[in-house]
Structures are given as C-alpha cells and as structure tokens.
Design an enzyme around this catalytic site. Structure first.
Site, PDB file in Angstrom:
ATOM      1  N   GLU A 148       0.830  -1.204   0.000  1.00 49.08           N
ATOM      2  CA  GLU A 148       0.000   0.000   0.000  1.00 49.08           C
ATOM      3  C   GLU A 148       0.861   1.250   0.000  1.00 49.08           C
ATOM      4  OE1 GLU A 148      -3.883  -1.948   2.219  1.00 49.08           O
ATOM      5  OE2 GLU A 148      -2.826  -0.296   3.200  1.00 49.08           O
ATOM      6  N   SER A 153       6.190  -3.548   4.006  1.00 52.66           N
ATOM      7  CA  SER A 153       6.816  -4.637   4.754  1.00 52.66           C
ATOM      8  C   SER A 153       5.924  -5.164   5.871  1.00 52.66           C
ATOM      9  CB  SER A 153       8.156  -4.164   5.337  1.00 52.66           C
ATOM     10  OG  SER A 153       9.081  -3.878   4.303  1.00 52.66           O
ATOM     11  N   ARG A 291      38.186  -9.707 -25.300  1.00 54.91           N
ATOM     12  CA  ARG A 291      38.837  -8.412 -25.090  1.00 54.91           C
ATOM     13  C   ARG A 291      40.282  -8.630 -24.640  1.00 54.91           C
ATOM     14  NH1 ARG A 291      38.726  -2.901 -26.155  1.00 54.91           N
ATOM     15  NH2 ARG A 291      39.543  -1.737 -24.376  1.00 54.91           N
ATOM     16  N   GLY A 362      34.177  -2.434 -18.431  1.00 58.06           N
ATOM     17  CA  GLY A 362      34.711  -1.082 -18.497  1.00 58.06           C
ATOM     18  C   GLY A 362      33.678  -0.109 -19.052  1.00 58.06           C
ATOM     19  N   GLU A 386       9.123  -8.525  -3.128  1.00 54.07           N
ATOM     20  CA  GLU A 386       8.650  -9.743  -2.454  1.00 54.07           C
ATOM     21  C   GLU A 386       9.150  -9.808  -1.006  1.00 54.07           C
ATOM     22  OE1 GLU A 386       5.964 -12.717  -3.961  1.00 54.07           O
ATOM     23  OE2 GLU A 386       6.964 -11.055  -4.917  1.00 54.07           O
TER      24      GLU A 386
END
Length: 407
Positions: A148, A153, A291, A362, A386
């Site tokens: 709400e 919680s 890379r 990066g 949740e």
C-alpha cells in the site's frame, strides 16, 4: 580487435553451463524438455529483441503470447485444471531462463503463478474451476495486491478494507507496485475484513477480485529497471465483490494463506536473480575471452580472473539455495526460512555480479549498446521486492530461534 554489441547475440553463445546441466538431472524427462524449450525461446526470440523493447519501455506483447503458447503461465496449475504443472525445481529453472533473457518476462508470470498456487492450494472447487483452466493457458492473467502507499513490509498494518454488506463485499483502499495491473483479469487482494480483530492477522483475508466499477488503475509507476511490463497503483472506491470472493470462502485466513504463497513468490524472485546474475556472468565470460589488454585476454589478468571466479561461485551457491527451497516445497514442507535465505542470498549475489560485470566491461558496461547496464538496473528489484532483504533476515532469524529453542 573491435567490439560491437552484436558480438553478444546468441550465435556466439557459450557452451552450456555445467552447473545448470547438473541441476536438471533431478527433473523428469518432460520437465527437462520444458526447460530446454524455454531456453531455446530465450535465445532465439527474447535476447535479440529485449534491448530494443526495454529501452523503449514497450510492452512485449508478442513474447507474452509465445509464453502462453509454451504453457509458461500454467506451470503452477495442477491437473485436471492445467496440462503442464511441474515441480517447483522445474518452475525455478524456467524462471531463471526467462530472466536470463529479460527479467521483465519472468516478472510477468511471477505474481500470476503465485495466485494460481494460492487458488490451487486454498481455493474452493468452484474457485478452482472458475479460474485455474483459463489461468493455465494465460487467457486469464492474475496479479497480487499486497503493498500500500503507506507501507509494504508490515502486511498486518494494511488499511484496505472489505466490509460485508448482504451477499457482497464493499472494498475501499489503495494498493501500489502491482505488476500486470492493466492486463489482469483477476487480482488476489490482501485486505481487512475485520479491522478490529486482535491479533491483527486474524482480520485479514484474501479476496479474488475481478475488474469492475469502483476499481481503477490510477497510474503507472516509473522505474529504474523492470521495464516493459506495467507496475501500477490501483484504487478501490466502493468496489463490489461477491460474497464468495474470499479465498476458500473463509475470512480471516488471508495472512497465513499469503505467507504460504510468498514461499513460492520468494523462490521465483530468487530464480529471477539467478537469471540476471547468469546473464551478467555469461556476458562477462564472453567479453573477458575476446577483449585483450597488454597483449593477452583480460581474463588472464588476476583482477578480472578473480571477479569471474567469485561471480561464478556466488551464482552456483545461490542456485543451490534456491533449488533446496524448491525441493522442500515439493516435498510438502514449510520453506519460509529456506525461501527467505534463497531470496536474500540470490538477490544480493545478482547485484554484486551485475556490478562486477560493469567493471569487467569497463566503458562498454556503462553503454546502453550493451546489455550489462540493464542487468545492473534490473538487479535491485529482487533486493526490495517480495519482502525486502531486511525483512528476509527477520524471517530467517525467527525461524532459526523457533527451530532451535533453549531447552
């Protein structure tokens, strides 16, 4: 060597992850096939489309329709109401695959699956027959309404009420952060049917509410991530629901019912975190092998290698916690502590893995031309959704003390 976002499309996929294959050995042949079909759907249809859809915050209608065709929305619907009900282990692995492609798709089926589980577990036969067959096909989509505007919680402190007037309820109040609110044909509403009850949880019920007069989706909420699927505020102003709308046609049991449903919900959120973490790790493994810096692939530099080792270790640990909770639920055991542990650990791991993926990439990790920045924006949802991780710790410690009291 030049680098392009196109390099990270499915045609350059890594070999199958060994730990995923190991966790699938406990599945039936049918369940293995389901996971494999969803994984192929993710690679062929979701990953190539997710970036553009996510950046446009566009509803993934075609992908949702394909999920319906694959039976994804019926995974928690048992026979005879559905055709593809699976173990919670399989359900978690399917969720992981969807989230690996795009976490929003896993979210689109998450609350729906919990509502199906609630109805299958606690509903009357009439409620099961009315809703579950259509939920299994995805024809009827469902949402949960718990949080709400004044709080989320402390569910016992909700203020939305449903007062009985003759043969129906009159519902007043507001709910926030409701996924699928605009497309849901059914809402599992946590509300107070007896605001004066003591203790408070005895006055809480789950109502199975359908759209109609007095129920308004007031606004969509802007979000950091979790794009594409709507997350809304809904308002009840004199909305009438039939007297048979209470889950199981029993008032005052809603809090306990929802706590059981949240065991499934927390396993699902943990599995979403696995998917995000796995996508971030797999992209990082690709990038670190291609890379080069200072004349060698960057994974050979100890700092990058350490990141990858830690990411893979945490992801595997998170998956084992998640599947352990799923197996307990399949065995008919309470798993509120184990589901809380899985959700807590997996969500924190996903956040760390996503951040380390940005470090490994990066500047490319900060670019919207790569998926890594999306993982970093999606990961926080599992930490606060949740039940926040702070609440998970409260759940865990209460269960620990309850299971290991002083003698």
């Amino acid at each position: 060597m030049s680098y392009s976002p196109a390099a990270w499309m499915p045609d350059r996929a890594l070999a199958p992850a060994t730990d995923i294959l190991v966790t699938m050995t406990a599945l039936s042949d049918e369940e293995k096939a389901i996971v494999e079909v969803v994984a192929e759907f993710v690679d062929r249809e979701v990953r190539p489309a997710a970036r553009e859809l996510e950046h446009a915050n566009a509803y993934p209608g075609k992908l949702i329709e394909r999920m319906k065709e694959l039976g994804v929305f019926g995974l928690t619907v048992p026979e005879p109401y559905g055709e593809v009900s699976v173990s919670k282990r399989c359900y978690a692995l399917v969720t992981e695959e969807l989230a690996r492609g795009w976490m929003s798709l896993a979210g689109a089926m998450g609350g729906h699956s919990v509502v199906a589980y609630l109805i299958a577990t606690f509903g009357t036969e009439a409620q099961k027959e009315r809703y579950l067959p259509r939920m299994a096909t995805g024809e009827l989509r469902a949402a949960m309404a718990l949080t709400e505007p004044a709080g989320g919680s402390d569910l016992q402190a909700i203020t939305t009420t449903a007062r009985r007037e003759g043969d129906h309820y009159v519902v007043d109040g507001a709910k926030m952060w409701i996924t699928n609110a605009r497309r849901a044909g059914l809402i599992a509403l946590l509300c107070k049917t007896d605001p004066q009850a003591s203790p408070r949880h005895r006055g809480i019920s789950v109502l199975l509410v359908e759209p109609g007069p007095g129920l308004t989706v007031s606004r969509d909420l802007s979000k950091l991530g979790y794009k594409g699927v709507e997350t809304c505020e809904i308002v009840f102003d004199g909305h009438e629901a039939p007297g048979s709308a209470a889950l199981g046609e029993e008032e005052g049991r809603g809090f306990a019912q929802m706590m059981r449903g949240l065991e499934v919900g927390r396993i699902q959120v943990a599995a979403r975190a696995l998917g995000v973490g796995r996508a971030a790790l797999e992209d990082s493994l690709r990038y670190a092998q291609e890379r080069e810096a200072f004349g060698r692939p960057i994974w050979q530099h100890q700092s990058i290698g350490n990141y990858l080792a830690d990411m893979a270790t945490r992801l595997r640990a998170a998956r084992l916690l998640t599947l352990d909770a799923a197996d307990l639920l399949d065995a008919g055991e309470r798993c509120d502590m184990e589901a809380g542990m899985a959700k807590l650990y997996a969500s924190e791991a996903a956040m760390d893995i996503a951040l380390n993926a940005v470090r490994i990439h990066g500047a490319s990790g900060y670019s919207t031309e790569f998926d890594v920045e999306r993982y970093f924006r999606d990961a926080p949802l599992m930490i606060v959704g949740e039940g926040t991780n702070e609440i998970q710790r409260n759940v865990i410690v209460r269960q620990l003390i309850g299971r290991h009291p002083l003698r």
